[in-house]
Scaffold this motif. Structure first.
Motif, PDB file in Angstrom:
ATOM      1  N   VAL A 170      -4.283   5.125   1.887  1.00 27.89           N
ATOM      2  CA  VAL A 170      -2.982   5.586   2.361  1.00 27.89           C
ATOM      3  C   VAL A 170      -2.100   4.361   2.562  1.00 27.89           C
ATOM      4  CG1 VAL A 170      -1.807   7.012   4.074  1.00 27.89           C
ATOM      5  CG2 VAL A 170      -4.237   7.406   3.592  1.00 27.89           C
ATOM      6  N   SER A 171      -1.217   4.108   1.597  1.00 24.83           N
ATOM      7  CA  SER A 171      -0.373   2.922   1.654  1.00 24.83           C
ATOM      8  C   SER A 171       0.947   3.279   2.336  1.00 24.83           C
ATOM      9  CB  SER A 171      -0.114   2.388   0.237  1.00 24.83           C
ATOM     10  OG  SER A 171       0.696   1.237   0.279  1.00 24.83           O
ATOM     11  N   MET A 172       1.065   2.887   3.594  1.00 21.35           N
ATOM     12  CA  MET A 172       2.212   3.267   4.409  1.00 21.35           C
ATOM     13  C   MET A 172       3.275   2.171   4.351  1.00 21.35           C
ATOM     14  SD  MET A 172       0.396   5.165   7.661  1.00 21.35           S
ATOM     15  CE  MET A 172      -0.306   3.687   8.385  1.00 21.35           C
ATOM     16  N   GLY A 173       4.176   2.313   3.394  1.00 19.24           N
ATOM     17  CA  GLY A 173       5.273   1.375   3.248  1.00 19.24           C
ATOM     18  C   GLY A 173       6.574   2.042   3.628  1.00 19.24           C
ATOM     19  N   THR A 174       7.626   1.838   2.835  1.00 16.38           N
ATOM     20  CA  THR A 174       8.900   2.511   3.064  1.00 16.38           C
ATOM     21  C   THR A 174       8.695   4.021   2.965  1.00 16.38           C
ATOM     22  OG1 THR A 174      10.051   0.616   2.124  1.00 16.38           O
ATOM     23  CG2 THR A 174      11.296   2.660   2.318  1.00 16.38           C
ATOM     24  N   GLY A 175       7.932   4.425   1.965  1.00 18.67           N
ATOM     25  CA  GLY A 175       7.382   5.775   1.869  1.00 18.67           C
ATOM     26  C   GLY A 175       5.872   5.619   1.879  1.00 18.67           C
ATOM     27  N   THR A 176       5.156   6.652   1.493  1.00 16.96           N
ATOM     28  CA  THR A 176       3.693   6.589   1.538  1.00 16.96           C
ATOM     29  C   THR A 176       3.110   7.046   0.214  1.00 16.96           C
ATOM     30  OG1 THR A 176       3.652   6.996   3.919  1.00 16.96           O
ATOM     31  CG2 THR A 176       1.622   7.424   2.708  1.00 16.96           C
ATOM     32  N   SER A 177       2.230   6.229  -0.351  1.00 18.57           N
ATOM     33  CA  SER A 177       1.536   6.612  -1.577  1.00 18.57           C
ATOM     34  C   SER A 177       0.059   6.830  -1.271  1.00 18.57           C
ATOM     35  CB  SER A 177       1.691   5.543  -2.666  1.00 18.57           C
ATOM     36  OG  SER A 177       1.037   4.343  -2.289  1.00 18.57           O
ATOM     37  N   LEU A 178      -0.560   7.718  -2.043  1.00 15.72           N
ATOM     38  CA  LEU A 178      -1.963   8.065  -1.860  1.00 15.72           C
ATOM     39  C   LEU A 178      -2.725   7.719  -3.133  1.00 15.72           C
ATOM     40  CD1 LEU A 178      -1.401  11.565  -0.201  1.00 15.72           C
ATOM     41  CD2 LEU A 178      -1.963   9.426   0.966  1.00 15.72           C
ATOM     42  N   VAL A 179      -3.781   6.953  -2.983  1.00 19.64           N
ATOM     43  CA  VAL A 179      -4.594   6.507  -4.113  1.00 19.64           C
ATOM     44  C   VAL A 179      -6.036   6.904  -3.857  1.00 19.64           C
ATOM     45  CG1 VAL A 179      -5.441   4.490  -5.379  1.00 19.64           C
ATOM     46  CG2 VAL A 179      -3.046   4.587  -4.649  1.00 19.64           C
ATOM     47  N   GLU A 180      -6.618   7.610  -4.803  1.00 16.64           N
ATOM     48  CA  GLU A 180      -8.010   8.050  -4.669  1.00 16.64           C
ATOM     49  C   GLU A 180      -8.948   7.074  -5.355  1.00 16.64           C
ATOM     50  OE1 GLU A 180     -10.548  11.396  -6.808  1.00 16.64           O
ATOM     51  OE2 GLU A 180      -9.146  12.308  -5.362  1.00 16.64           O
ATOM     52  N   CYS A 181      -9.979   6.658  -4.631  1.00 15.76           N
ATOM     53  CA  CYS A 181     -11.051   5.822  -5.186  1.00 15.76           C
ATOM     54  C   CYS A 181     -12.318   6.672  -5.179  1.00 15.76           C
ATOM     55  CB  CYS A 181     -11.262   4.571  -4.348  1.00 15.76           C
ATOM     56  SG  CYS A 181      -9.801   3.529  -4.165  1.00 15.76           S
ATOM     57  N   ASN A 182     -12.829   6.975  -6.359  1.00 15.86           N
ATOM     58  CA  ASN A 182     -13.948   7.912  -6.445  1.00 15.86           C
ATOM     59  C   ASN A 182     -14.698   7.697  -7.759  1.00 15.86           C
ATOM     60  OD1 ASN A 182     -15.658   9.975  -5.738  1.00 15.86           O
ATOM     61  ND2 ASN A 182     -14.197  11.622  -6.102  1.00 15.86           N
ATOM     62  N   GLU A 183     -16.013   7.570  -7.661  1.00 12.25           N
ATOM     63  CA  GLU A 183     -16.868   7.435  -8.839  1.00 12.25           C
ATOM     64  C   GLU A 183     -16.418   6.290  -9.742  1.00 12.25           C
ATOM     65  OE1 GLU A 183     -16.935  11.277 -10.661  1.00 12.25           O
ATOM     66  OE2 GLU A 183     -18.214  12.144  -9.098  1.00 12.25           O
ATOM     67  N   GLY A 184     -16.054   5.175  -9.133  1.00 13.85           N
ATOM     68  CA  GLY A 184     -15.679   3.989  -9.888  1.00 13.85           C
ATOM     69  C   GLY A 184     -14.279   4.017 -10.453  1.00 13.85           C
ATOM     70  N   LYS A 185     -13.518   5.071 -10.196  1.00 12.61           N
ATOM     71  CA  LYS A 185     -12.161   5.196 -10.720  1.00 12.61           C
ATOM     72  C   LYS A 185     -11.151   5.090  -9.589  1.00 12.61           C
ATOM     73  CE  LYS A 185     -13.559   8.197 -14.556  1.00 12.61           C
ATOM     74  NZ  LYS A 185     -13.369   9.528 -15.202  1.00 12.61           N
ATOM     75  N   ILE A 186     -10.016   4.492  -9.897  1.00 15.73           N
ATOM     76  CA  ILE A 186      -8.909   4.379  -8.944  1.00 15.73           C
ATOM     77  C   ILE A 186      -7.691   5.024  -9.579  1.00 15.73           C
ATOM     78  CG2 ILE A 186      -7.365   2.806  -7.722  1.00 15.73           C
ATOM     79  CD1 ILE A 186      -9.659   0.783  -7.644  1.00 15.73           C
ATOM     80  N   LYS A 187      -7.124   6.047  -8.906  1.00 17.42           N
ATOM     81  CA  LYS A 187      -5.955   6.718  -9.482  1.00 17.42           C
ATOM     82  C   LYS A 187      -4.975   7.137  -8.397  1.00 17.42           C
ATOM     83  CE  LYS A 187      -8.021  11.379  -9.562  1.00 17.42           C
ATOM     84  NZ  LYS A 187      -8.313  12.558 -10.406  1.00 17.42           N
ATOM     85  N   HIS A 188      -3.712   7.084  -8.747  1.00 16.38           N
ATOM     86  CA  HIS A 188      -2.645   7.520  -7.853  1.00 16.38           C
ATOM     87  C   HIS A 188      -2.599   9.044  -7.881  1.00 16.38           C
ATOM     88  CE1 HIS A 188       1.863   8.217  -7.173  1.00 16.38           C
ATOM     89  NE2 HIS A 188       1.362   7.849  -6.007  1.00 16.38           N
ATOM     90  N   ILE A 189      -2.689   9.668  -6.703  1.00 19.10           N
ATOM     91  CA  ILE A 189      -2.723  11.129  -6.658  1.00 19.10           C
ATOM     92  C   ILE A 189      -1.465  11.729  -6.043  1.00 19.10           C
ATOM     93  CG2 ILE A 189      -5.237  11.282  -6.671  1.00 19.10           C
ATOM     94  CD1 ILE A 189      -5.121  11.742  -3.620  1.00 19.10           C
TER      95      ILE A 189
END
Length: 272
Positions: free
Chosen positions: A104-123
């Motif tokens: 949970v990247s809480m900056g000016t807005g908030t982005s959510l990135v999933e780390c799962n099974e060796g993969k990293i993706k913006h959700i």
């Protein structure tokens, strides 16, 4: 061993870290009037403070919205642009020592990135974050100084702002304690104190982010949420997120160097 430099360039603030021998070297944050000044000022000070020579630098990895203004090597060093969402994920994994989670990247807005099974993706994400807190505070408190807002909030009473379950029910509802929030700002009155308003605004932003994060993980089985970004420095995080943990049976984690995780992740991409 050479040092990989990761730089998260904002419009007015730049964060910089070095990674050497698998360790983070003294993160640094610099404010300036524009991203170019901020980046070069941060980089020069970082090298000077840590006694790092230019020929000791392996590679410079830059990311963040301000990186779009950088179109040539920094101080003549090998320079590449790092994927910001990948940087969020890699930095959070490094700092929290977890592989499966939502960042949970809480900056000016908030982005959510999933780390799962060796993969990293913006959700996904939500348009609520530090920018929301600053804007509403300018309107309601006539200040956007985050330190002043946080200090005011420390003296506030949230029951004067939010409607709680105990205000509308004589008994706890299934899974919801009496002090759980029923409606943000629904209890606010026209004569609310600055302290109460400040706390209400921080709660609005942090609870909205927390709720969006929990909803983003439905059906994924993920219950570990790693919080990164400047908002993690708010002392109210240590109160609000544990309350949400108890209600929803999840884990909100604020790792060491949480505000520098994106820069850490950028530096780690130098090895990829």
């Amino acid at each position: 061993m050479k040092t990989a430099i990761g730089i998260d360039v904002g419009i007015s603030t730049t964060k910089i870290v070095g990674i050497r021998d698998g360790m983070v070297v003294n993160p640094l944050r610099i404010k300036a009037t524009d991203p170019i000044t901020s980046l070069y000022g941060a980089f020069g000070k970082y090298l000077y403070d840590n006694k790092i020579e230019l020929n000791d630098v392996d590679k410079v990895m830059i990311t963040g919205v301000g990186s779009a203004y950088i179109d040539k090597p920094v101080y003549g060093l090998p320079t590449e642009k790092a994927d910001e969402f990948l940087a969020d994920g890699m930095g959070a994994q490094f700092a929290a020592n977890l592989e499966r989670m939502i960042v949970v990247s809480m900056g000016t807005g908030t982005s959510l990135v999933e780390c799962n099974e060796g993969k990293i993706k913006h959700i996904g994400g939500v348009g609520i974050g530090g920018g929301t807190l600053n804007g509403l505070s300018r309107l309601l408190l006539s200040t956007d100084d985050i330190h002043q807002i946080s200090d005011l909030a420390m003296k506030g009473d949230i029951s004067n702002i939010n409607l709680e379950i105990g205000d509308i029910s004589a008994h706890p509802l299934p899974g919801l304690p009496m002090n759980a929030t029923a409606s943000l700002f629904a209890n606010a009155q026209g004569n609310a104190s600055r302290e109460d308003i400040a706390l209400g605004l921080i709660c609005l932003v942090l609870q909205s982010i927390g709720s969006a994060t929990i909803l983003s993980a439905l059906n994924s089985g993920i219950k570990d949420f790693v919080l990164i970004g400047n908002l993690t420095l708010l002392p109210q995080c240590k109160v609000l997120f544990p309350m949400m943990e108890q209600i929803y049976d999840v884990n909100f984690i604020i790792p060491k160097h949480s505000e520098f995780c994106t820069a850490i992740g950028a530096a780690l991409q130098a090895k990829k």
